[in-house]
Design a protein around this motif. Sequence first.
Motif, PDB file in Angstrom:
ATOM      1  N   ALA A  99      40.404  50.923  68.349  1.00  0.00           N
ATOM      2  CA  ALA A  99      40.113  51.298  66.964  1.00  0.00           C
ATOM      3  C   ALA A  99      39.205  50.292  66.272  1.00  0.00           C
ATOM      4  O   ALA A  99      39.265  49.092  66.534  1.00  0.00           O
ATOM      5  N   ARG A 100      38.382  50.794  65.379  1.00  0.00           N
ATOM      6  CA  ARG A 100      37.603  49.956  64.472  1.00  0.00           C
ATOM      7  C   ARG A 100      38.269  49.990  63.104  1.00  0.00           C
ATOM      8  O   ARG A 100      38.898  50.995  62.727  1.00  0.00           O
ATOM      9  N   PRO A 101      38.173  48.927  62.328  1.00  0.00           N
ATOM     10  CA  PRO A 101      38.870  48.891  61.039  1.00  0.00           C
ATOM     11  C   PRO A 101      38.187  49.749  59.985  1.00  0.00           C
ATOM     12  O   PRO A 101      36.957  49.873  59.951  1.00  0.00           O
ATOM     13  N   LEU A 102      39.006  50.336  59.121  1.00  0.00           N
ATOM     14  CA  LEU A 102      38.511  51.068  57.961  1.00  0.00           C
ATOM     15  C   LEU A 102      38.748  50.263  56.686  1.00  0.00           C
ATOM     16  O   LEU A 102      37.817  49.987  55.942  1.00  0.00           O
ATOM     17  N   PHE A 103      40.014  49.905  56.438  1.00  0.00           N
ATOM     18  CA  PHE A 103      40.309  49.160  55.222  1.00  0.00           C
ATOM     19  C   PHE A 103      41.471  48.200  55.430  1.00  0.00           C
ATOM     20  O   PHE A 103      42.238  48.315  56.389  1.00  0.00           O
ATOM     21  N   PHE A 104      41.576  47.258  54.502  1.00  0.00           N
ATOM     22  CA  PHE A 104      42.542  46.170  54.595  1.00  0.00           C
ATOM     23  C   PHE A 104      43.163  45.940  53.222  1.00  0.00           C
ATOM     24  O   PHE A 104      42.500  46.115  52.192  1.00  0.00           O
ATOM     25  N   LEU A 105      44.433  45.567  53.198  1.00  0.00           N
ATOM     26  CA  LEU A 105      45.118  45.167  51.972  1.00  0.00           C
ATOM     27  C   LEU A 105      45.843  43.847  52.233  1.00  0.00           C
ATOM     28  O   LEU A 105      46.390  43.634  53.313  1.00  0.00           O
ATOM     29  N   ASP A 106      45.825  42.963  51.243  1.00  0.00           N
ATOM     30  CA  ASP A 106      46.473  41.673  51.416  1.00  0.00           C
ATOM     31  C   ASP A 106      47.622  41.501  50.419  1.00  0.00           C
ATOM     32  O   ASP A 106      47.660  42.150  49.375  1.00  0.00           O
ATOM     33  N   TYR A 107      48.543  40.624  50.780  1.00  0.00           N
ATOM     34  CA  TYR A 107      49.678  40.274  49.912  1.00  0.00           C
ATOM     35  C   TYR A 107      49.772  38.760  49.860  1.00  0.00           C
ATOM     36  O   TYR A 107      49.917  38.093  50.891  1.00  0.00           O
ATOM     37  N   LEU A 108      49.655  38.220  48.658  1.00  0.00           N
ATOM     38  CA  LEU A 108      49.698  36.773  48.438  1.00  0.00           C
ATOM     39  C   LEU A 108      50.812  36.468  47.448  1.00  0.00           C
ATOM     40  O   LEU A 108      50.762  36.911  46.300  1.00  0.00           O
ATOM     41  N   ALA A 109      51.825  35.739  47.896  1.00  0.00           N
ATOM     42  CA  ALA A 109      52.945  35.365  47.040  1.00  0.00           C
ATOM     43  C   ALA A 109      52.954  33.853  46.869  1.00  0.00           C
ATOM     44  O   ALA A 109      52.859  33.110  47.854  1.00  0.00           O
ATOM     45  N   THR A 110      53.051  33.399  45.632  1.00  0.00           N
ATOM     46  CA  THR A 110      52.957  31.966  45.349  1.00  0.00           C
ATOM     47  C   THR A 110      54.014  31.536  44.350  1.00  0.00           C
ATOM     48  O   THR A 110      54.563  32.381  43.606  1.00  0.00           O
ATOM     49  N   GLY A 111      54.295  30.248  44.348  1.00  0.00           N
ATOM     50  CA  GLY A 111      55.280  29.748  43.402  1.00  0.00           C
ATOM     51  C   GLY A 111      54.733  29.674  41.994  1.00  0.00           C
ATOM     52  O   GLY A 111      55.392  30.047  41.029  1.00  0.00           O
ATOM     53  N   ALA A 112      53.510  29.177  41.845  1.00  0.00           N
ATOM     54  CA  ALA A 112      52.848  29.088  40.550  1.00  0.00           C
ATOM     55  C   ALA A 112      51.397  29.523  40.727  1.00  0.00           C
ATOM     56  O   ALA A 112      50.789  29.261  41.763  1.00  0.00           O
ATOM     57  N   MET A 113      50.859  30.197  39.735  1.00  0.00           N
ATOM     58  CA  MET A 113      49.520  30.744  39.837  1.00  0.00           C
ATOM     59  C   MET A 113      48.455  29.652  39.707  1.00  0.00           C
ATOM     60  O   MET A 113      48.227  29.118  38.623  1.00  0.00           O
ATOM     61  N   ASP A 114      47.844  29.307  40.833  1.00  0.00           N
ATOM     62  CA  ASP A 114      46.691  28.415  40.837  1.00  0.00           C
ATOM     63  C   ASP A 114      45.478  29.307  41.075  1.00  0.00           C
ATOM     64  O   ASP A 114      45.231  29.766  42.194  1.00  0.00           O
ATOM     65  N   GLU A 115      44.716  29.548  40.030  1.00  0.00           N
ATOM     66  CA  GLU A 115      43.626  30.511  40.108  1.00  0.00           C
ATOM     67  C   GLU A 115      42.589  30.117  41.145  1.00  0.00           C
ATOM     68  O   GLU A 115      42.017  30.971  41.823  1.00  0.00           O
ATOM     69  N   THR A 116      42.331  28.819  41.280  1.00  0.00           N
ATOM     70  CA  THR A 116      41.335  28.354  42.240  1.00  0.00           C
ATOM     71  C   THR A 116      41.774  28.629  43.669  1.00  0.00           C
ATOM     72  O   THR A 116      41.002  29.121  44.496  1.00  0.00           O
ATOM     73  N   VAL A 117      43.040  28.331  43.973  1.00  0.00           N
ATOM     74  CA  VAL A 117      43.560  28.559  45.318  1.00  0.00           C
ATOM     75  C   VAL A 117      43.564  30.049  45.641  1.00  0.00           C
ATOM     76  O   VAL A 117      43.145  30.464  46.736  1.00  0.00           O
ATOM     77  N   VAL A 118      44.031  30.866  44.718  1.00  0.00           N
ATOM     78  CA  VAL A 118      44.061  32.306  44.948  1.00  0.00           C
ATOM     79  C   VAL A 118      42.655  32.832  45.237  1.00  0.00           C
ATOM     80  O   VAL A 118      42.440  33.628  46.159  1.00  0.00           O
ATOM     81  N   THR A 119      41.687  32.364  44.471  1.00  0.00           N
ATOM     82  CA  THR A 119      40.313  32.805  44.676  1.00  0.00           C
ATOM     83  C   THR A 119      39.788  32.375  46.039  1.00  0.00           C
ATOM     84  O   THR A 119      39.115  33.150  46.734  1.00  0.00           O
ATOM     85  N   GLU A 120      40.109  31.143  46.457  1.00  0.00           N
ATOM     86  CA  GLU A 120      39.670  30.667  47.765  1.00  0.00           C
ATOM     87  C   GLU A 120      40.267  31.515  48.886  1.00  0.00           C
ATOM     88  O   GLU A 120      39.571  31.881  49.839  1.00  0.00           O
ATOM     89  N   VAL A 121      41.555  31.807  48.786  1.00  0.00           N
ATOM     90  CA  VAL A 121      42.215  32.595  49.828  1.00  0.00           C
ATOM     91  C   VAL A 121      41.587  33.978  49.925  1.00  0.00           C
ATOM     92  O   VAL A 121      41.217  34.453  51.013  1.00  0.00           O
ATOM     93  N   VAL A 122      41.455  34.651  48.797  1.00  0.00           N
ATOM     94  CA  VAL A 122      40.937  36.021  48.806  1.00  0.00           C
ATOM     95  C   VAL A 122      39.447  36.042  49.146  1.00  0.00           C
ATOM     96  O   VAL A 122      38.955  37.008  49.728  1.00  0.00           O
ATOM     97  N   THR A 123      38.728  34.974  48.824  1.00  0.00           N
ATOM     98  CA  THR A 123      37.336  34.874  49.264  1.00  0.00           C
ATOM     99  C   THR A 123      37.255  34.934  50.783  1.00  0.00           C
ATOM    100  O   THR A 123      36.378  35.601  51.355  1.00  0.00           O
ATOM    101  N   GLY A 124      38.177  34.236  51.447  1.00  0.00           N
ATOM    102  CA  GLY A 124      38.219  34.291  52.909  1.00  0.00           C
ATOM    103  C   GLY A 124      38.547  35.673  53.418  1.00  0.00           C
ATOM    104  O   GLY A 124      37.947  36.158  54.391  1.00  0.00           O
ATOM    105  N   VAL A 125      39.496  36.338  52.770  1.00  0.00           N
ATOM    106  CA  VAL A 125      39.843  37.707  53.157  1.00  0.00           C
ATOM    107  C   VAL A 125      38.627  38.617  53.022  1.00  0.00           C
ATOM    108  O   VAL A 125      38.289  39.392  53.930  1.00  0.00           O
ATOM    109  N   ALA A 126      37.948  38.534  51.879  1.00  0.00           N
ATOM    110  CA  ALA A 126      36.781  39.382  51.623  1.00  0.00           C
ATOM    111  C   ALA A 126      35.656  39.088  52.601  1.00  0.00           C
ATOM    112  O   ALA A 126      34.976  40.012  53.083  1.00  0.00           O
TER     113      ALA A 126
END
Length: 344
Positions: A99-126
């Motif tokens: 199979a080839r991929p069509l779409f992806f969904l991610d789940y990120l759970a954190t103790g406290a919202m660090d906007e910079t870290v969240v952006t870095e993680v999702v940047t890698g996903v994207a």
Amino acid sequence: MADGGWSYRDAGVDLDAAERAKDRLKALVAETRDANTLSGLGLFGGLYSVPDDVEGPVLVSSADGVGTKLKVAFMAGRHDTVGQCLVNHCVNDILVQGARPLFFLDYLATGAMDETVVTEVVTGVAQACKENACSLLGGETAQMPDFYADDEYDLAGFIVGLVERGRILDGSAIAEGDVLLGLASSGLHTNGYTLARKIVFDHMGLRVDDEFPELERTVGEVLLDMHRSYLSLLWPLLQRDRLHGLAHITGGGIPGNLPRVLPEGLGAAVDRGSWTPPPLFRVLQRAGGVERDEMYRVFNMGIGMIAVVPPGEVAAVTAELEAAGEAVTVLGAIERGSGVRWTD
């Protein structure tokens, strides 16, 4: 506590930070859209149209996480690669069924919202979604104070791909005498980190900024090497029906993963002397005093994907892979029996 009573922020959940992070992610998600993406970020569910140019379309799905490799990311303060590891791992898991991929969904759970870290993680996903021609259809970012430490998070993902019914790799084409071709891994990938961390940080006493023995790179760089995707390398071969099977070598190593794709009555003979494990694995084995069989049961040992190829196609498949810059190792062959039999 605010005047007049408690707020959600007083309890540890910052909704404003969550909204700002979501705004940052909209552009990243939009960059992965394709012609079949029917929704943007923010809906309760993502909408994706099944391509209509595939005969007998079958959806293939998988879910996975990054595991304790995240601990290394926390220590190194580097969060852009783990998202790519997650996507590539999931892409490889459905690739082994053709199979080839069509779409992806991610789940990120954190103790406290660090906007910079969240952006870095999702940047890698994207980034990995773009590289694998996969739409990042949506996801979830959860703040869970008192469940995770403030500077920690967990990351998981869910992928959906597509294969033509007549091209599903289900093991039925694999036959006695088929040859096993090994493709190199790019390090530990996303498995075995609990043992690796114990050896490197507890037993060897190294820190993430120390040089890793024999590699002239830091411990953090070595342990955060990205889990590679084999999609672009193998897809042309799959489209021409050149492969009888594929096995993604993840947790459990070769003996735990290769038998998963073999039909009943067939096993595999594998020569461990046919390739030399990279220095990373030799260092871990020596420093940790890990028995040989345990190493091959926990780690990929330098082989991240195994292709099962009919004998008459081995030369042509090998030449095509080598022309693409891939080093190919003949590991062994399919035989009657079950499981993996080491021949060395």
